[in-house]
Design a protein around this motif. Structure first.
Motif, mmCIF file in Angstrom:
data_model
loop_
_atom_site.group_PDB
_atom_site.id
_atom_site.type_symbol
_atom_site.label_atom_id
_atom_site.label_comp_id
_atom_site.label_asym_id
_atom_site.label_seq_id
_atom_site.Cartn_x
_atom_site.Cartn_y
_atom_site.Cartn_z
ATOM 1 N N SER A 1 0.850 -1.189 0.000
ATOM 2 C CA SER A 1 0.000 0.000 0.000
ATOM 3 C C SER A 1 0.882 1.234 0.000
ATOM 4 C CB SER A 1 -0.906 -0.013 1.237
ATOM 5 O OG SER A 1 -0.653 1.105 2.046
ATOM 6 N N PHE A 2 0.450 2.221 -0.739
ATOM 7 C CA PHE A 2 1.256 3.432 -0.869
ATOM 8 C C PHE A 2 1.480 4.107 0.479
ATOM 9 C CE2 PHE A 2 1.790 7.987 -1.745
ATOM 10 C CZ PHE A 2 2.928 7.917 -2.514
ATOM 11 N N VAL A 3 0.440 4.091 1.291
ATOM 12 C CA VAL A 3 0.544 4.716 2.614
ATOM 13 C C VAL A 3 1.637 4.046 3.439
ATOM 14 C CG1 VAL A 3 -0.695 5.244 4.721
ATOM 15 C CG2 VAL A 3 -1.888 5.329 2.531
ATOM 16 N N VAL A 4 1.672 2.714 3.351
ATOM 17 C CA VAL A 4 2.696 1.985 4.107
ATOM 18 C C VAL A 4 4.083 2.368 3.605
ATOM 19 C CG1 VAL A 4 3.643 -0.290 4.569
ATOM 20 C CG2 VAL A 4 1.173 0.075 4.659
ATOM 21 N N LEU A 5 4.201 2.472 2.288
ATOM 22 C CA LEU A 5 5.504 2.840 1.721
ATOM 23 C C LEU A 5 5.967 4.188 2.266
ATOM 24 C CD1 LEU A 5 7.867 2.423 -0.251
ATOM 25 C CD2 LEU A 5 6.520 3.636 -1.970
ATOM 26 N N VAL A 6 5.065 5.153 2.257
ATOM 27 C CA VAL A 6 5.426 6.486 2.738
ATOM 28 C C VAL A 6 5.840 6.432 4.205
ATOM 29 C CG1 VAL A 6 4.576 8.790 3.239
ATOM 30 C CG2 VAL A 6 4.039 7.722 1.056
ATOM 31 N N ALA A 7 5.077 5.658 4.984
ATOM 32 C CA ALA A 7 5.394 5.539 6.401
ATOM 33 C C ALA A 7 6.789 4.937 6.593
ATOM 34 C CB ALA A 7 4.346 4.680 7.105
ATOM 35 N N ARG A 8 7.056 3.886 5.827
ATOM 36 C CA ARG A 8 8.363 3.232 5.938
ATOM 37 C C ARG A 8 9.481 4.167 5.517
ATOM 38 N NH1 ARG A 8 8.553 -2.453 5.682
ATOM 39 N NH2 ARG A 8 6.696 -3.284 6.673
ATOM 40 N N LEU A 9 9.223 4.909 4.439
ATOM 41 C CA LEU A 9 10.240 5.841 3.958
ATOM 42 C C LEU A 9 10.549 6.891 5.013
ATOM 43 C CD1 LEU A 9 9.558 6.602 0.186
ATOM 44 C CD2 LEU A 9 11.388 5.272 1.232
ATOM 45 N N ASN A 10 9.506 7.400 5.626
ATOM 46 C CA ASN A 10 9.719 8.414 6.651
ATOM 47 C C ASN A 10 10.471 7.835 7.848
ATOM 48 O OD1 ASN A 10 8.704 10.841 5.574
ATOM 49 N ND2 ASN A 10 6.619 10.081 5.808
ATOM 50 N N ALA A 11 10.081 6.618 8.231
ATOM 51 C CA ALA A 11 10.767 5.973 9.348
ATOM 52 C C ALA A 11 12.244 5.789 8.998
ATOM 53 C CB ALA A 11 10.119 4.625 9.647
#
Lengths: 225, 225
Positions: A104-114
């Motif tokens: 999911s795109f949202v998960v990707l963004v979250a992971r990237l930020n982390a």
DNA sequence: GACGATGCTGAAGATCCGCTGAAGACCTGA
DNA sequence: TCAGGTCTTCAGCGGATCTTCAGCATCGTC
């Protein structure tokens, strides 16, 4: 935050570029392992999103070569969920995180930020060059203990040079990485800002940390000038 | 960019020579593994295009022997099959890239350029020849610890000679690779700059690192003169 | 030693490159 | 909208650098 997406499915790659740009990232694309490796070594990215299955050179190899070349970018691997590619192996080759397709795109963004946070904390916050101190995290700069007020551009420029202290950096490269602009923008812009920077961190202190390398760009003296 | 093509199908080899020359590469040919190995060790190539199936000594062996001999040229393997095995084997013997036959010429050129970039970035930062130090990244030069100021051309010239220290390099070759100019430019230009270089890195120190090889060009002494 | 070929070097004009002040565009917050 | 700061563009200056030329030195050969 500069992100490189290495992904051979062009539609996915472009969708990611679009979405991540909207999230505030600066995104470049590469569509195969080799060009990805080339871009990653040529430019300073914060995070690299790396598909494992790539034409030319697969993600594992790109990753291990990047690490061998001393890259300290955060690497997030995209693994297809068929078990053929072992995620443990991804981590072994030097990846920082992985994500199974489809994701999911949202998960990707979250992971990237982390990831960016983690990378940020392991990247050097402060660069000390003699009595010149550049604090990337606080975005402050002091010369001989005296705080120096810099505009955003000036700071970005100084920060960029400071990360490559001692090396000659070309105006073209500076334009690409500090201005995030194409190769046909005006190098005089850099000159003007270099001039402004010198007037703030060098001239008042009778120093010359910002050196001109004629025909090749600029260099920040490793000892602060 | 100096390229050696090791390929036993003569028509293909000649077509490659023609096409790559038109793209601005300097191309030499070898038609079997042994002569390829000999040429590659005798001359300083930036990139070697190596067919795997060769009479005499196959590409894998040529490749691993080259690496064993300390060659740091970029090696691009041409594989006949499209299998994983070829890829892994090629990379394991020290190749930098591979391409499956049949391949498109455009792709080959792109890969060669990408490879050249990467080779450039892994090239040694500093060359030390006795007390003469040439730092390509910082674009600085010191003799016996004393910094020597060089103009862009002088530095490019010195850098070029330093990368081939101990070898004689012809004026024509220097013109092509440092001046990026055609074959009918004036060799005296090189002489003038050699003269200027000597006046800066040799004469003041009573040394003679830049040696004239009459009729063949110049050589930078591997021990700094 | 004479000769031609090759390389060296000082001088000069042309060119290139980088610096800088100023003007106006742009952005941002009140 | 305005005010303040910031950024980019422009144009001119000054100096560093490059190339060309011409004359001289050196080398190898006869």
């Amino acid at each position: 935050m500069r992100v490189l997406v290495v992904e051979d499915e062009r539609r996915l790659a472009q969708a990611l570029q679009l979405g991540l740009t909207a999230e505030g990232f600066t995104v470049d694309l590469a569509h195969d392992g080799l060009s990805g490796l080339a871009r990653a070594t040529d430019h300073a990215y914060d995070v690299i999103v790396l598909d494992i299955m790539l034409p030319g050179l697969n993600g594992y190899r790109v990753c291990s070569r990047l690490r061998a070349a001393g890259s300290d970018a955060g690497i997030l691997m995209l693994t297809a969920k068929d078990g053929e590619w072992d995620e443990a192996e991804a981590l072994d080759t030097g990846a920082d995180d992985f994500l199974s397709k489809p994701f999911s795109f949202v998960v990707l963004v979250a992971r990237l930020n982390a990831l960016a946070r983690r990378i940020g904390s392991r990247a050097p916050r402060r660069t000390v060059l003699g009595d010149l101190v550049v604090d990337s995290a606080a975005r402050t700069c002091t010369r001989a203990g005296t705080p120096v007020a810099l505009t955003p551009r000036e700071f970005a420029l100084l920060d960029h040079l400071a990360r490559r202290a001692g090396e000659a950096v070309s105006k073209r490269q500076i334009l690409e990485e500090v201005w995030d602009s194409g190769p046909n923008s005006d190098p005089n812009t850099v000159e003007v800002h270099i001039s402004a920077l010198r007037r703030k961190i060098d001239t008042p202190f009778g120093r010359a940390a910002v050196q001109t390398v004629r025909g090749a760009g600029y260099r920040l003296a490793a000892d602060g000038g």
